[in-house]
Design a protein around this motif. Structure first.
Motif, PDB file in Angstrom:
ATOM      1  N   ASN A   1      32.764  39.440  48.750  1.00 35.63           N
ATOM      2  CA  ASN A   1      34.014  40.018  49.222  1.00 35.63           C
ATOM      3  C   ASN A   1      35.046  38.917  49.469  1.00 35.63           C
ATOM      4  N   GLU A   2      36.238  39.314  49.877  1.00 37.90           N
ATOM      5  CA  GLU A   2      37.291  38.344  50.155  1.00 37.90           C
ATOM      6  C   GLU A   2      37.728  38.403  51.618  1.00 37.90           C
ATOM      7  N   TYR A   3      36.817  38.824  52.486  1.00 39.33           N
ATOM      8  CA  TYR A   3      37.128  38.877  53.915  1.00 39.33           C
ATOM      9  C   TYR A   3      37.225  37.448  54.457  1.00 39.33           C
ATOM     10  N   GLY A   4      38.340  37.139  55.063  1.00 39.56           N
ATOM     11  CA  GLY A   4      38.552  35.783  55.580  1.00 39.56           C
ATOM     12  C   GLY A   4      39.655  35.080  54.817  1.00 39.56           C
ATOM     13  N   ASP A   5      40.413  34.253  55.521  1.00 39.45           N
ATOM     14  CA  ASP A   5      41.558  33.585  54.903  1.00 39.45           C
ATOM     15  C   ASP A   5      41.159  32.550  53.861  1.00 39.45           C
ATOM     16  N   ASP A   6      39.931  32.054  53.931  1.00 38.98           N
ATOM     17  CA  ASP A   6      39.534  30.957  53.048  1.00 38.98           C
ATOM     18  C   ASP A   6      38.788  31.425  51.804  1.00 38.98           C
ATOM     19  N   LYS A   7      38.707  32.745  51.575  1.00 40.31           N
ATOM     20  CA  LYS A   7      37.931  33.254  50.452  1.00 40.31           C
ATOM     21  C   LYS A   7      38.843  33.921  49.416  1.00 40.31           C
ATOM     22  N   GLU A   8      38.502  33.727  48.172  1.00 37.93           N
ATOM     23  CA  GLU A   8      39.272  34.326  47.084  1.00 37.93           C
ATOM     24  C   GLU A   8      38.313  34.824  46.012  1.00 37.93           C
ATOM     25  N   LEU A   9      38.692  35.934  45.376  1.00 37.01           N
ATOM     26  CA  LEU A   9      37.910  36.482  44.279  1.00 37.01           C
ATOM     27  C   LEU A   9      38.744  36.458  43.003  1.00 37.01           C
ATOM     28  N   LYS A  10      38.062  36.386  41.885  1.00 38.93           N
ATOM     29  CA  LYS A  10      38.758  36.296  40.608  1.00 38.93           C
ATOM     30  C   LYS A  10      39.534  37.568  40.316  1.00 38.93           C
ATOM     31  N   THR A  11      38.902  38.719  40.500  1.00 39.99           N
ATOM     32  CA  THR A  11      39.542  40.008  40.230  1.00 39.99           C
ATOM     33  C   THR A  11      39.102  41.016  41.289  1.00 39.99           C
ATOM     34  N   GLU A  12      39.764  42.155  41.307  1.00 44.10           N
ATOM     35  CA  GLU A  12      39.404  43.216  42.235  1.00 44.10           C
ATOM     36  C   GLU A  12      37.985  43.716  41.959  1.00 44.10           C
ATOM     37  N   SER A  13      37.597  43.744  40.687  1.00 48.72           N
ATOM     38  CA  SER A  13      36.265  44.230  40.324  1.00 48.72           C
ATOM     39  C   SER A  13      35.154  43.257  40.724  1.00 48.72           C
ATOM     40  N   SER A  14      35.544  42.048  41.161  1.00 47.70           N
ATOM     41  CA  SER A  14      34.537  41.076  41.591  1.00 47.70           C
ATOM     42  C   SER A  14      33.871  41.495  42.892  1.00 47.70           C
ATOM     43  N   LYS A  15      34.534  42.352  43.668  1.00 47.17           N
ATOM     44  CA  LYS A  15      33.936  42.825  44.923  1.00 47.17           C
ATOM     45  C   LYS A  15      32.704  43.671  44.604  1.00 47.17           C
ATOM     46  N   ARG A  16      31.573  43.317  45.189  1.00 45.50           N
ATOM     47  CA  ARG A  16      30.347  44.077  44.932  1.00 45.50           C
ATOM     48  C   ARG A  16      29.278  43.659  45.927  1.00 45.50           C
ATOM     49  N   ILE A  17      28.299  44.500  46.108  1.00 44.84           N
ATOM     50  CA  ILE A  17      27.153  44.204  46.967  1.00 44.84           C
ATOM     51  C   ILE A  17      25.913  44.227  46.084  1.00 44.84           C
TER      52      ILE A  17
END
Length: 486
Positions: free
Chosen positions: A296-312
Motif C-alpha cells: 500500500n501507499e499509507y505513509g508520507d514516505d511510500k510510493e507505488l508505481k500505479t494504482e493497481s499496485s495496491k494489493r494484499i
C-alpha cells in the motif's frame, strides 16, 4: 510558413532584416536603411524575431508623426547639464544640431520602442516546477524535471533560449539527439513525454501560441511495440536461480536484513524492488490465519508505481520456512508498530531500494554471465511471472499477484481456466492465491535461509549509524539555510 517580412537570407543561411527609413526621418537616424542580423538559420525563429522588430519599427514610425501636418516633435539633447532644444524643420537649427553632434561626438537617442522580452525556457521551467511540485510525487519529479532540464541545456547549446523559438523541427532534432544517447525507444519516449507535459503547461499559461511540438513524437506507436519494449527484462533460468540462491555465496554477500530477505520475497511473491524495500512492520500481519504482506501507499514516505499496485498477498510456504516472521516480530517488539521493516534504512531520491538493487547486481555479476540490462533484480519478479504463465494460471490471478492493471476479457477469463470464476481481483480469496503460489517450485532450499539479526547488537548498531547520518544531514541542511539568510 510565409517568408518573414522585410527579411532575406544570405548564402551563409543566416537571416537578415532590412528596414527602409522614410526620407523625413533620415535626419534622426542618419541612415536610409537599417540592416540587422537575426543570427539564425531557422526560418521559424527568424519569422518570430522579424515580427517583433517590425512591430517596434512601425511603432517608432507612428510615434514620430504628430497630427495631420506630419511635423516632427522637438529634438531635445542633454549634454553636461545643459538642455538643447532643436527644431529640425528650421535649416538654421538643423545646422546648429549637426554642428553640436560633430563637436561633441554625440548621437540623438532614437525613440524606437524596445521589443518586449520574449518568454524564456528557463522562466517557463521555473513556472512549471512551481505549478507541479506539490502535484507530482517525489519519484515523478525526479523523472520529469531532469529530462526537461536536459532539453533546455540542449536548446541553449543551439542558441535557442526563448519558448516560441521551439518548433516541430527543433523538437524532432532533439528527439534524434536523445536517440543517439539512449538505447531504449521507451527511454526516448519518456524524455519526449516529459517535455510534452512542460509545453502543455506553457500553452495553458498562454506563453506558447502554437501546437505542442512534442505532442506526437513517440517512437513506440502501437501497444504491441510498447509491450515488446517494456517486457524486455527476461526471467532467470533454473540453473541461474540455483547459483544466485546458493546458500554460502548468498550469506557472504547479503549481510543486512533488507539485502537478505528482499530477493527471496521478490522471487516467491513477485514484489517490485521498491515495494519490498519500503515495507513497514504494520504491512505484515495475520489475516484470519494467513500471514500476508499488504502493498500500500499509507505513509508520507511510500510510493507505488500505479494504482493497481495496491494489493494484499498471502506469504507462501517458502518464506515461512525462513525466519522472516521471527525477524518481523523482533523489529515490532524492539522498534514499535510505527517502525519501518528495516529501521536503519534512509530514503534517497530513488527510494529505499537503492542498496538492495546495487548489491543484487554485484551478486549476479560474480556468479552468472548474463546480459546486465536484460536480467536485473526485476527479473526475479519476471521469473515468477514466467512460472505462473507456464503453469497456465488464469490471467486475472497472475495480474492480481503482480499488481498489473486488470482489463476483463471474457474469452481470456472464461476459456483460460475452469477454476477462474471471478471477474475482479477483489473476488480472489487469500486461500486461492496462496494455493497457487505454494504450487510453484523454485528449486531453492528456503529452510537454510535464517538470518542472524540478534547477535552482538547487530540491529542496534545499524539503527544508531542511520540516526547519526540523519543528524548530520539535518545539521548540514541547517547550516546551508543559515548561510543563505546571511
Amino acid at each position: 510558413m510565409p517568408t518573414p517580412s522585410r527579411t532575406y537570407q544570405k548564402a551563409s543561411g543566416i537571416y537578415y532584416i532590412r528596414l527602409l527609413v522614410p526620407k523625413k526621418l533620415i535626419p534622426y537616424t542618419r541612415h536610409q536603411k537599417i540592416i540587422y542580423s537575426l543570427k539564425t538559420k531557422d526560418r521559424s525563429v527568424a519569422y518570430i524575431l522579424a515580427l517583433k522588430i517590425n512591430l517596434a519599427f512601425e511603432e517608432w514610425l507612428k510615434s514620430m508623426a504628430i497630427g495631420d501636418n506630419n511635423r516632427f516633435p522637438a529634438l531635445k539633447v542633454e549634454h553636461e547639464g545643459t538642455s538643447y532644444d532643436f527644431n529640425l524643420d528650421s535649416p538654421a537649427e538643423k545646422a546648429a544640431y549637426d554642428d553640436l553632434v560633430d563637436r561633441i561626438g554625440m548621437k540623438v537617442s532614437k525613440p524606437i520602442v524596445v521589443p518586449p522580452k520574449l518568454y524564456s525556457l528557463d522562466d517557463g521551467f521555473k513556472s512549471w516546477k512551481d505549478a507541479t511540485y506539490k502535484v507530482y510525487s517525489e519519484a515523478t519529479r525526479n523523472g520529469y524535471y531532469p529530462r526537461v532540464s536536459k532539453f533546455i541545456d540542449y536548446a541553449r547549446s543551439k542558441k535557442v533560449t526563448e519558448v516560441e523559438a521551439v518548433n516541430l523541427d527543433f523538437a524532432k532534432s532533439y528527439r534524434g539527439y536523445i536517440s543517439t544517447k539512449e538505447a531504449s525507444p521507451l527511454t526516448v519516449d519518456n524524455h519526449t513525454k516529459s517535455i510534452k507535459l512542460f509545453f502543455d503547461h506553457l500553452i495553458e499559461i498562454e506563453e506558447y501560441k502554437f501546437k505542442n511540438p512534442f505532442a506526437k513524437l513517440n517512437l513506440i506507436k502501437s501497444k504491441a511495440q510498447k509491450l515488446s519494449v517494456t517486457d524486455s527484462y527476461v526471467p532467470f533460468r533454473p540453473y541461474e536461480i540455483s547459483r544466485l540462491f546458493e546458500v554460502e555465496a548468498y550469506f557472504k554477500r547479503f549481510k543486512k536484513p533488507d539485502l537478505f530477505y528482499s530477493p527471496l520475497i521478490a522471487l516467491t511473491m513477485g514484489l517490485r524492488l521498491e515495494e519490498v524495500a519500503q515495507l513497514r512492520v504494520t504491512d505484515i500481519y495475520d489475516s484470519g490465519g494467513t500471514w500476508v504482506i499488504d502493498i500500500n501507499e499509507y505513509g508520507d514516505d511510500k510510493e507505488l508505481k500505479t494504482e493497481s499496485s495496491k494489493r494484499i498477498l498471502p506469504i507462501p510456504r517458502f518464506i515461512l520456512k525462513t525466519n522472516f516472521l521471527d525477524y518481523h516480530a523482533y523489529v515490532m517488539k524492539t522498534y514499535g508498530e510505527d517502525s519501518h521493516l528495516y529501521p536503519y534504512l534512509i530514503k534517497t531520491k530513488n527510494g529505499y531500494g537503492k542498496n538492495v538493487g546495487y548489491n543484487f547486481t554485484a551478486h549476479k555479476q560474480e556468479l552468472i554471465q548474463v546480459d546486465q540490462k536484460l536480467k536485473t533484480f526485476h527479473s526475479l519478479r519476471k521469473t515468477l511471472s514466467a512460472k505462473m504463465d507456464a503453469a497456465k494460471y488464469p490471467s486475472l490471478l497472475r495480474k492480481s499477484i503482480l499488481g498489473h492493471h486488470i482489463t476483463f476479457d471474457v474469452t481470456d477469463e472464461i476459456y483460460g481456466s475452469e477454476e477462474e470464476g471471478a471477474k475482479s481481483k477483489e473476488h480472489l480469496s487469500l486461500s486461492y492465491m496462496l494455493t497457487h503460489l505454494n504450487q510453484i517450485e523454485h528449486d531453492v532450499d528456503f529452510g537454510e535461509f535464517h538470518f542472524d539479526f540478534e547477535s552482538d547488537n547487530f540491529m542496534y548498531e545499524l539503527v544508531r549509524s542511520m540516526k547519526r547520518k540523519e543528524a548530520k544531514k539535518a545539521y548540514n541542511a541547517d547550516q546551508k539555510a543559515a548561510s543563505q539568510q546571511q
